[in-house]
Design a protein around this motif. Sequence first.
Motif, short mmCIF file in Angstrom:
data_model
loop_
_atom_site.label_atom_id
_atom_site.label_comp_id
_atom_site.label_asym_id
_atom_site.label_seq_id
_atom_site.Cartn_x
_atom_site.Cartn_y
_atom_site.Cartn_z
N GLU A 1 0.83 -1.21 0.00
CA GLU A 1 0.00 0.00 0.00
C GLU A 1 0.86 1.26 0.00
OE1 GLU A 1 -2.79 -3.11 0.77
OE2 GLU A 1 -0.92 -2.69 1.85
N VAL A 2 2.01 1.20 0.68
CA VAL A 2 2.91 2.35 0.71
C VAL A 2 3.45 2.63 -0.70
CG1 VAL A 2 5.14 3.20 1.55
CG2 VAL A 2 3.56 2.07 3.12
N LEU A 3 3.86 1.58 -1.40
CA LEU A 3 4.45 1.75 -2.74
C LEU A 3 3.45 2.28 -3.76
CD1 LEU A 3 6.73 -1.40 -3.15
CD2 LEU A 3 7.47 0.97 -2.91
N VAL B 1 3.84 5.70 5.23
CA VAL B 1 4.66 4.85 6.10
C VAL B 1 4.11 4.88 7.52
CG1 VAL B 1 6.95 4.59 7.16
CG2 VAL B 1 6.76 5.10 4.70
N ALA B 2 3.74 6.06 7.99
CA ALA B 2 3.21 6.21 9.36
C ALA B 2 1.93 5.42 9.56
CB ALA B 2 3.00 7.68 9.68
N GLU B 3 1.10 5.32 8.52
CA GLU B 3 -0.15 4.58 8.61
C GLU B 3 0.07 3.07 8.58
OE1 GLU B 3 -3.16 7.79 6.42
OE2 GLU B 3 -2.06 6.30 5.24
N ALA B 4 1.09 2.62 7.87
CA ALA B 4 1.32 1.18 7.69
C ALA B 4 2.17 0.57 8.79
CB ALA B 4 1.98 0.92 6.33
N VAL B 5 2.87 1.39 9.55
CA VAL B 5 3.84 0.87 10.52
C VAL B 5 3.15 0.17 11.69
CG1 VAL B 5 4.02 2.89 12.04
CG2 VAL B 5 6.04 1.48 11.58
N VAL C 1 4.87 -0.44 -13.03
CA VAL C 1 5.29 -0.03 -14.37
C VAL C 1 4.44 1.13 -14.89
CG1 VAL C 1 5.43 -0.78 -16.78
CG2 VAL C 1 6.26 -2.28 -14.96
N GLU C 2 3.18 1.19 -14.47
CA GLU C 2 2.26 2.22 -14.96
C GLU C 2 2.40 3.54 -14.20
OE1 GLU C 2 -1.65 0.61 -14.83
OE2 GLU C 2 -1.17 -1.08 -16.15
N PHE C 3 3.17 3.54 -13.09
CA PHE C 3 3.30 4.75 -12.28
C PHE C 3 4.42 5.64 -12.80
CE2 PHE C 3 0.92 2.09 -9.42
CZ PHE C 3 0.20 2.95 -8.62
N GLU C 4 4.23 6.94 -12.62
CA GLU C 4 5.34 7.87 -12.87
C GLU C 4 6.38 7.67 -11.78
OE1 GLU C 4 4.62 11.99 -13.56
OE2 GLU C 4 2.73 11.59 -14.61
N ALA C 5 7.65 7.89 -12.15
CA ALA C 5 8.75 7.76 -11.18
C ALA C 5 8.64 6.45 -10.40
CB ALA C 5 8.77 8.95 -10.24
N ARG C 6 8.40 5.35 -11.13
CA ARG C 6 8.16 4.07 -10.47
C ARG C 6 9.36 3.58 -9.65
NH1 ARG C 6 8.29 3.29 -15.97
NH2 ARG C 6 10.02 2.07 -16.82
N THR C 7 10.56 4.05 -9.99
CA THR C 7 11.75 3.64 -9.25
C THR C 7 11.92 4.44 -7.95
OG1 THR C 7 13.10 5.19 -10.50
CG2 THR C 7 12.97 2.92 -11.33
N HIS C 8 11.14 5.51 -7.79
CA HIS C 8 11.31 6.41 -6.64
C HIS C 8 10.15 6.36 -5.65
CE1 HIS C 8 14.38 7.93 -9.32
NE2 HIS C 8 14.79 8.81 -8.42
N ARG C 9 9.28 5.37 -5.77
CA ARG C 9 8.09 5.32 -4.92
C ARG C 9 8.45 5.23 -3.43
NH1 ARG C 9 3.64 7.01 -7.32
NH2 ARG C 9 2.43 5.83 -5.79
N LEU C 10 9.38 4.36 -3.10
CA LEU C 10 9.76 4.21 -1.69
C LEU C 10 10.51 5.44 -1.19
CD1 LEU C 10 9.81 2.42 0.82
CD2 LEU C 10 11.94 1.41 -0.01
N ALA D 1 10.58 10.06 2.40
CA ALA D 1 10.82 11.50 2.55
C ALA D 1 9.68 12.18 3.30
CB ALA D 1 11.00 12.14 1.17
N ARG D 2 8.49 11.59 3.20
CA ARG D 2 7.33 12.15 3.90
C ARG D 2 7.18 11.61 5.32
NH1 ARG D 2 5.16 11.37 -1.43
NH2 ARG D 2 4.29 9.35 -0.83
N ALA D 3 8.07 10.69 5.71
CA ALA D 3 7.94 10.04 7.02
C ALA D 3 8.46 10.88 8.17
CB ALA D 3 8.66 8.69 6.99
#
Length: 260
Positions: A61-63, A69-73, A98-107, A112-114
């Motif tokens: 769900e985070v990805l 992250v705070a919700e899933a922890v 694959v369909e997401f923008e910046a798919r390599t940077h999701r985590l 960064a928002r954590a």
Amino acid sequence: MITIAVANQKGGVGKTTSAINLATALAAIGHRVLLIDLDPQGNASTGLGIGRNQRALSSYEVLIGRATVAEAVIGTCVPGLEIVPATVDLSGAEIELVEFEARTHRLRHALARAGDRWDIALVDCPPSLGLLTINAMVAADSLLVPLQCEFFALEGLSQLLSTVERIRSRFNPGLAILGVALTMYDRRNRLTDQVASDVRAVLGKAVFETVIPRNVRLSEAPSHGLPALIYDHRCSGSEAYMALARELIVRLPGRGAKAA
């Protein structure tokens, strides 16, 4: 927060065992630790006693952006250690991403928002060099490589290091090799000694001085939902992971003060 990816594309090298017990050891030293289970098998979650019914939200769900992250922890039995668990849904995430923008940077964006809730995050990667592991490497400040003391160890390592170079050149120029941890070391086996010597000859100071021995208690602990450091803190495996954690901390910029 310093983020460390624990990765090796080979399975059975002690990667998840290392992630669990290093996270526990770092928490015991006094750090606020986040463990992110990014392996669809979810062994890090199981090894910390997180049942399937407790994983309403996970790293999946985070990805894909359904949870922070705070919700899933979830809290663990180890004071100072929290985990974002994994579910089998992650096995389909590589196709969906694959369909997401910046798919390599999701985590990376999720972490960064954590905020500053944790000092150190460890990411337990799947035994592959796919999009999940790439997400971990793009998000990470450094890479920890568990390496089994066996004949083909260096062969697999070269592929991993090539991937690291590609990640550096395209996505994350700051990614550093924190170190290589020799695992499943058996002093009674001559081949083990030879492999350890060969790895040190090739990689030099990149290899941690501490080696993780073959140890029955390390193998038993996950079936009880406990890190080995809690299951049997006096066993040779637990003592080795405490020593490795102290060695690891010294290698992190600005973090040596808590290593004593």
